[in-house]
Design a protein around this motif. Structure first.
Motif, PDB file in Angstrom:
ATOM      1  N   GLN A   1      33.846 -33.130  52.526  1.00 23.32           N
ATOM      2  CA  GLN A   1      33.427 -35.087  52.066  1.00 23.32           C
ATOM      3  C   GLN A   1      34.780 -35.299  52.271  1.00 23.32           C
ATOM      4  OE1 GLN A   1      30.728 -36.786  52.275  1.00 23.32           O
ATOM      5  NE2 GLN A   1      31.941 -38.780  51.781  1.00 23.32           N
TER       6      GLN A   1
ATOM      7  N   ARG B   1      35.925 -36.224  56.181  1.00 17.01           N
ATOM      8  CA  ARG B   1      34.832 -37.347  56.744  1.00 17.01           C
ATOM      9  C   ARG B   1      35.520 -39.071  56.756  1.00 17.01           C
ATOM     10  NH1 ARG B   1      28.878 -36.892  54.313  1.00 17.01           N
ATOM     11  NH2 ARG B   1      29.209 -34.661  56.063  1.00 17.01           N
TER      12      ARG B   1
ATOM     13  N   SER C   1      35.580 -42.447  58.858  1.00 19.83           N
ATOM     14  CA  SER C   1      35.011 -43.325  58.700  1.00 19.83           C
ATOM     15  C   SER C   1      36.173 -44.607  59.723  1.00 19.83           C
ATOM     16  CB  SER C   1      34.101 -44.152  57.432  1.00 19.83           C
ATOM     17  OG  SER C   1      33.246 -43.218  57.506  1.00 19.83           O
ATOM     18  N   TYR C   2      35.527 -45.239  60.932  1.00 18.77           N
ATOM     19  CA  TYR C   2      36.594 -46.466  61.311  1.00 18.77           C
ATOM     20  C   TYR C   2      35.974 -47.742  61.056  1.00 18.77           C
ATOM     21  CZ  TYR C   2      37.624 -42.144  63.930  1.00 18.77           C
ATOM     22  OH  TYR C   2      38.362 -40.448  64.031  1.00 18.77           O
TER      23      TYR C   2
ATOM     24  N   THR D   1      32.850 -48.477  66.045  1.00 21.57           N
ATOM     25  CA  THR D   1      31.901 -47.674  65.637  1.00 21.57           C
ATOM     26  C   THR D   1      32.508 -46.515  64.564  1.00 21.57           C
ATOM     27  OG1 THR D   1      31.016 -47.423  67.607  1.00 21.57           O
ATOM     28  CG2 THR D   1      30.024 -45.503  66.164  1.00 21.57           C
ATOM     29  N   ALA D   2      31.898 -46.887  63.764  1.00 22.48           N
ATOM     30  CA  ALA D   2      32.521 -46.247  62.104  1.00 22.48           C
ATOM     31  C   ALA D   2      32.554 -44.730  62.255  1.00 22.48           C
ATOM     32  CB  ALA D   2      31.104 -46.831  60.861  1.00 22.48           C
ATOM     33  N   ASP D   3      31.622 -44.047  63.056  1.00 22.35           N
ATOM     34  CA  ASP D   3      31.942 -42.240  62.577  1.00 22.35           C
ATOM     35  C   ASP D   3      32.502 -42.006  63.896  1.00 22.35           C
ATOM     36  OD1 ASP D   3      30.023 -43.126  64.449  1.00 22.35           O
ATOM     37  OD2 ASP D   3      28.674 -41.590  63.817  1.00 22.35           O
ATOM     38  N   SER D   4      32.536 -42.139  65.186  1.00 20.39           N
ATOM     39  CA  SER D   4      32.840 -41.856  66.529  1.00 20.39           C
ATOM     40  C   SER D   4      34.843 -42.837  66.813  1.00 20.39           C
ATOM     41  CB  SER D   4      32.205 -42.161  67.330  1.00 20.39           C
ATOM     42  OG  SER D   4      31.556 -43.194  67.716  1.00 20.39           O
TER      43      SER D   4
ATOM     44  N   ASP E   1      38.486 -41.690  54.532  1.00 17.88           N
ATOM     45  CA  ASP E   1      38.406 -40.429  54.427  1.00 17.88           C
ATOM     46  C   ASP E   1      37.345 -41.082  52.987  1.00 17.88           C
ATOM     47  OD1 ASP E   1      39.461 -40.649  52.109  1.00 17.88           O
ATOM     48  OD2 ASP E   1      40.485 -39.182  53.065  1.00 17.88           O
ATOM     49  N   GLY E   2      36.190 -40.157  53.257  1.00 16.71           N
ATOM     50  CA  GLY E   2      35.517 -39.827  52.247  1.00 16.71           C
ATOM     51  C   GLY E   2      35.346 -39.341  50.919  1.00 16.71           C
TER      52      GLY E   2
END
Length: 941
Positions: free
Chosen positions: A473, A476, A478-479, A498-501, A526-527
């Motif tokens: 986690q 991980r 996010s953008y 795109t948040a994840d890619s 990051d998460g």
């Protein structure tokens, strides 16, 4: 060679003759040798042999002798071997007949073959073997094989000989058939231990000349008798063996020898211990005497052994010895490692000295072999501490970082002090748990991406990628698109992320002509808890597409093609007729323009410059050339695919304007023009005229309104609004010309001879178009003499604080400042303009409007000096940056620097006094040398 001839003659009653002749010849005569003179011996003539066809007849077809009729002799035809011909008889002879014809006669001939000594005595076997025991008695007889000689008589075997004759003698016995028996008699006792094998040679000799002999080898093997006992080389053997030696290890070898042979000399070994366990641990090879381990020896159980070994032969004779074995101790026990307690996972932020594992070691050996030392592998952030005897603890020695190493394999090795040293090892696997201590890191410090204009909304432009060294986690990413603005518009209306890619998409379709590039920031988060983030700048560059065709600025296409260029008939080759001016709002090679002549009334008369668009004559103009010339020029850009625009240039071949006017109606009736195009051009002209009239009405209304407002302010003791003379400036703000250019046009009846003059660019009044100002244009008088005139009958008192203006509220254009008193708000206010001054301003504005439309009158047909044939590209202003009013001296501009400079000049220039303004005359154009020459020519005409 002995030869015997026997002659027998008998007479037959039948008239035939009979005779017998015998010859004796030795064997092995050469071929062609003479046997006998048969003609002489028989008393016959050689002619009779010839006429009687004498020949030899034999029953057995023995072809050993032949008849030579020419000589009358018998000859040897083939080699005669007596032993092969007569092997079983002593006497050997050939019998045959000689037959004659006319009259028939026959004679018997006998040829005896005599023996020669051509064969030596031979034995059937080349070797005879005898096995005689060493206990054999003297006088024992042993029969030998006789020899054979193929010859007969004296050439046969005569005697035998035996050598050497130490132990044996030869004895011959004659038999009744004439043969002899050969015997070997023992005359001395044999001893195998001295001489195991005796070799004798038996020789047979014949009586021929030369004498010949044959031999046979006699081998006598002396057989052993069990008369010797085994004997050990030592009575006591010693050996050393180390414990834990593998099974089958040879410890020692005992050796016993027996002088006998064969079964009498075969020695076997055995162990005779009975009371101890020696037979369970050791074993002996019965044939070789090797003593080896049968089981493992342990020094801690037995340190000494004695083995009794017995050696015996097949005859029952024996001997004994003993073997003493010393057992040596070895370091045969490895240290044992016991894990008492351990942790499988440790956090990467663990403190120094944190205990991970507790270890205990044991070694069953004693002394130096039982002393144990433990250590761990290098390059690990841990250390091994000794807490007590044979007790160890594994603790952290330095800071841990999961991103460098997420797992450690720690090998604990314990070794003793034995020689050689024995060691044991155990591997501990330790996982490092993650802590969110790393922010995401972008692959680049900044990004640049390219996108072609006119893209589809939602198109993927680029992908930003950030990596987080943490795990799970915490890694991980996010953008997030950070809030910002581009030209006052939120960046979210341009792009999205795109948040994840991290894929960046275009929200809208971009236009390169409106925006060429922009940048924004993307945050990678990051998460973890708390989350860590990092920003990166992304710059998007818009790439141009060839989506705009070229725009033709000159010549202007009007309804009915009323505009025309004039070429005198005296024009030389290369005469510049006009110049096609076009622009392309694209950029790069999409804006590279090329000019081509697509269609022309006379292609042999004109050409177009590929790069500059200049239309020139390519030959001398003649009277035969048509007065009306129509050229169609196509302007193409360098884009892919290329875009183009077409312009029609009308050229009049004439020397004066009256000649052109006579052809004017013909131009408008040119059949090549399209009717629809003419309709649209007329419609466009009507619309433009309507808009121009409306603008004229609005301008006059505004001026009247301002004049009335100024009068009201004057009567109400309010400050006078400054007045700006009609002068224009660049309003687009992106002009490329560094100065404002004013044109003074001097027209003549011939537009080609009109002259154009540039005025001063910074000393006259300019109308500033401030897009940020929402107020009305105000007039100001810059003549400081009027404001400061002491004799003015209308001198007012300074206004109170309620009438003071701030810098932003002060009348006039933005950024314009007045004199010192105006700036401070304390000086006397100027007098308002009179009615004569207001009327003069309105007339000046109307005059400018009339001058702006003067180029469309029928007197000039739109042939302005500005676009005359001598006008080159350097005189053409940038139509994308500045707006010019044809026929006037005004320039509309939006250049901020130019506005500021003009505003400062405008504050220093004001209207002249009323008395001076009433008498002022319109300024005359300053004459250039060219205009002076043209005016002189006009006077001459």
């Amino acid at each position: 060679m002995n030869r015997q001839v026997l002659l027998f003659v008998s007479f037959l009653y039948v008239g035939s003759a009979f005779a017998q002749v015998s010859y004796s010849v030795p064997e092995e005569m050469a071929k062609g040798s003479l046997v006998g003179n048969i003609a002489q011996d028989l008393g016959l003539e050689v002619k009779r042999l010839m006429s009687g066809k004498a020949k030899i007849y034999t029953r057995n077809n023995d072809d050993y002798v032949e008849l030579n009729r020419e000589r009358g002799v018998l000859l040897v035809k083939e080699r005669i071997d007596r032993e092969a011909l007569c092997s079983e008889t002593a006497l050997c002879a050939l019998h045959f007949q000689i037959i004659l014809e006319n009259p028939m006669e026959f004679y018997t001939v006998t040829v005896q073959i005599t023996d020669i000594n051509d064969n030596a005595p031979t034995f059937e076997k080349g070797e005879m073997k005898f096995k005689i025991s060493e206990t054999a008695v003297i006088g024992a007889k042993f029969v030998l094989e006789r020899a054979v000689d193929l010859d007969v008589g004296i050439n046969d075997i005569q005697t035998y000989e035996l050598k050497p004759s130490v132990n044996f003698a030869l004895k011959l016995h004659n038999k009744a058939d004439g043969n002899q028996n050969v015997e070997m008699v023992l005359q001395k006792t044999l001893d195998r231990e001295k001489e195991e094998q005796i070799s004798l040679v038996l020789t047979a000799v014949d009586g021929g000349e030369p004498q010949m002999s044959g031999t046979m080898l006699i081998v006598v093997t002396v057989l052993d008798a069990n008369d010797n006992a085994p004997v050990f080389t030592q009575q006591t053997y010693t050996s050393i063996v180390t414990e834990n030696s593998p099974k089958g290890t040879v410890i020692a070898t005992v050796t016993a020898s027996d002088a006998d042979q064969g079964s009498n000399s075969k020695v076997t070994y055995s162990i005779t211990n009975t009371l101890d366990n020696v037979r369970k641990i050791f074993q002996v090879n019965a044939e070789t005497g090797e003593i080896s381990l049968r089981d493992v020896i342990d020094f801690e159980k037995s340190r000494y052994f004695q083995i009794n070994v017995l050696a015996g032969d097949d005859g029952g004779l024996t001997d004994s010895c003993k073997l003493i074995i010393d057992v040596q101790d070895v370091n045969d026990n490895k240290p044992e490692i016991n894990i008492m307690s351990k942790s499988n996972v440790i956090s990467e932020d663990a403190k120094l000295g944190t205990v991970v594992t507790m270890i205990n070691t044991e070694d069953s050996d004693t002394g130096e072999n039982g002393k144990v030392h433990c250590f761990i592998n290098e390059n690990v952030p841990f250390m091994l501490k000794t807490s007590a005897n044979n007790f160890y603890t594994l603790v952290t020695d330095s800071e841990l970082d999961r991103e460098i190493a997420s797992e450690y394999n720690i090998t604990v090795t314990c070794s003793d002090e034995g020689v050689p040293s024995l060691s044991s090892s155990v591997t501990l696997t330790l996982q490092i748990s993650d802590v969110n201590d790393n922010a995401p890191v972008f692959e680049r410090g900044s990004y640049e991406a390219y996108i072609v204009e006119n893209n589809a909304p939602g198109l993927s432009i680029f992908t930003v990628k950030a990596r987080d060294a943490d795990w799970n986690q915490n890694a991980r990413v996010s953008y997030i698109l950070e809030d910002s603005s581009v030209n006052g518009v939120p960046v979210s209306s341009y792009v999205s992320v795109t948040a994840d890619s991290g894929v960046i998409h275009a929200v809208r379709s971009f236009d390169y002509e409106q925006i060429k590039d922009f940048q924004f920031r993307v945050k990678a988060q990051d998460g973890g808890s708390p989350p860590l983030s990092r920003n990166v700048t992304v710059r998007i560059l818009i790439q141009d597409q060839n989506d705009n065709p070229p725009q033709v600025l000159y010549p202007i296409q009007t309804g009915g093609s009323l505009l025309a260029e004039m070429v005198p008939r005296s024009a030389d080759v290369g005469y510049l007729v006009t110049k096609v001016v076009a622009v392309d709002v694209d950029s790069g090679q999409n804006a590279w323009l090329s000019y081509k002549l697509q269609k022309a009334t006379d292609r042999a008369l004109f050409e177009v410059g590929l790069q500059n668009g200049e239309i020139r004559t390519i030959r001398q103009v003649t009277d035969k050339d048509a007065k009306k010339q129509r050229l169609t020029v196509i302007v193409e850009d360098n884009g892919q695919p290329s875009r183009s625009a077409t312009v029609i240039v009308n050229v009049a071949v004439a020397d004066s304007f009256p000649e052109v006017l006579s052809e004017y109606t013909d131009f408008t009736q040119d059949k090549e023009y399209n009717d629809n195009l003419t309709f649209y051009l007329v419609l466009a002209l009507a619309v433009v005229s309507f808009l121009f009239i409306m603008c004229l009405v609005v301008i006059i209304s505004v001026k009247i309104y301002r004049w009335r407002q100024s009068r009201i302010l004057y009567h109400s003791n309010l400050p006078v609004i400054p007045y700006y003379p009609p002068r224009y400036s660049d309003t687009l703000g992106t002009g490329t010309l560094p100065h404002v250019y004013n044109y003074e046009v001097c027209r003549t009846a011939d537009s080609r001879k009109s002259d154009c003059k540039f005025g001063k660019g910074g000393s006259q009044n300019v109308l500033i178009m401030d897009p940020s100002s929402t107020g009305t244009m105000q007039r100001i008088q810059s003549e400081k003499s009027i404001l400061d005139e002491p004799d003015s009958p209308l001198e007012q008192k300074p206004p109170n604080n309620d009438w003071r203006f701030t810098q932003g509220q002060r009348p006039g254009p933005s950024g314009a400042t007045g004199g010192p008193e105006v700036a401070m708000g304390t000086g006397p206010w100027p007098q308002p303009p009179t009615e004569a001054e207001q009327l003069q301003a309105l007339m000046a504005a109307a005059n400018e409007v009339s001058e702006a439309t003067a180029t469309l009158g029928p007197g000039t047909m739109g042939l302005s000096t500005r676009y005359s044939p001598q006008f080159t590209l350097q005189h053409v202003p940038d139509y994308r940056q500045n707006v010019y009013i044809p026929g006037s001296t005004a320039t509309l501009t939006s250049n901020p620097q130019q506005q500021q400079a003009t505003a400062q000049q405008a504050t220093q220039q004001a209207l002249p006094p009323p008395q001076a303004s009433a008498q002022a005359e319109p300024p005359k154009a300053v004459q250039t040398p060219a205009s002076k020459k043209k005016s002189t020519k006009k006077e001459k005409k």
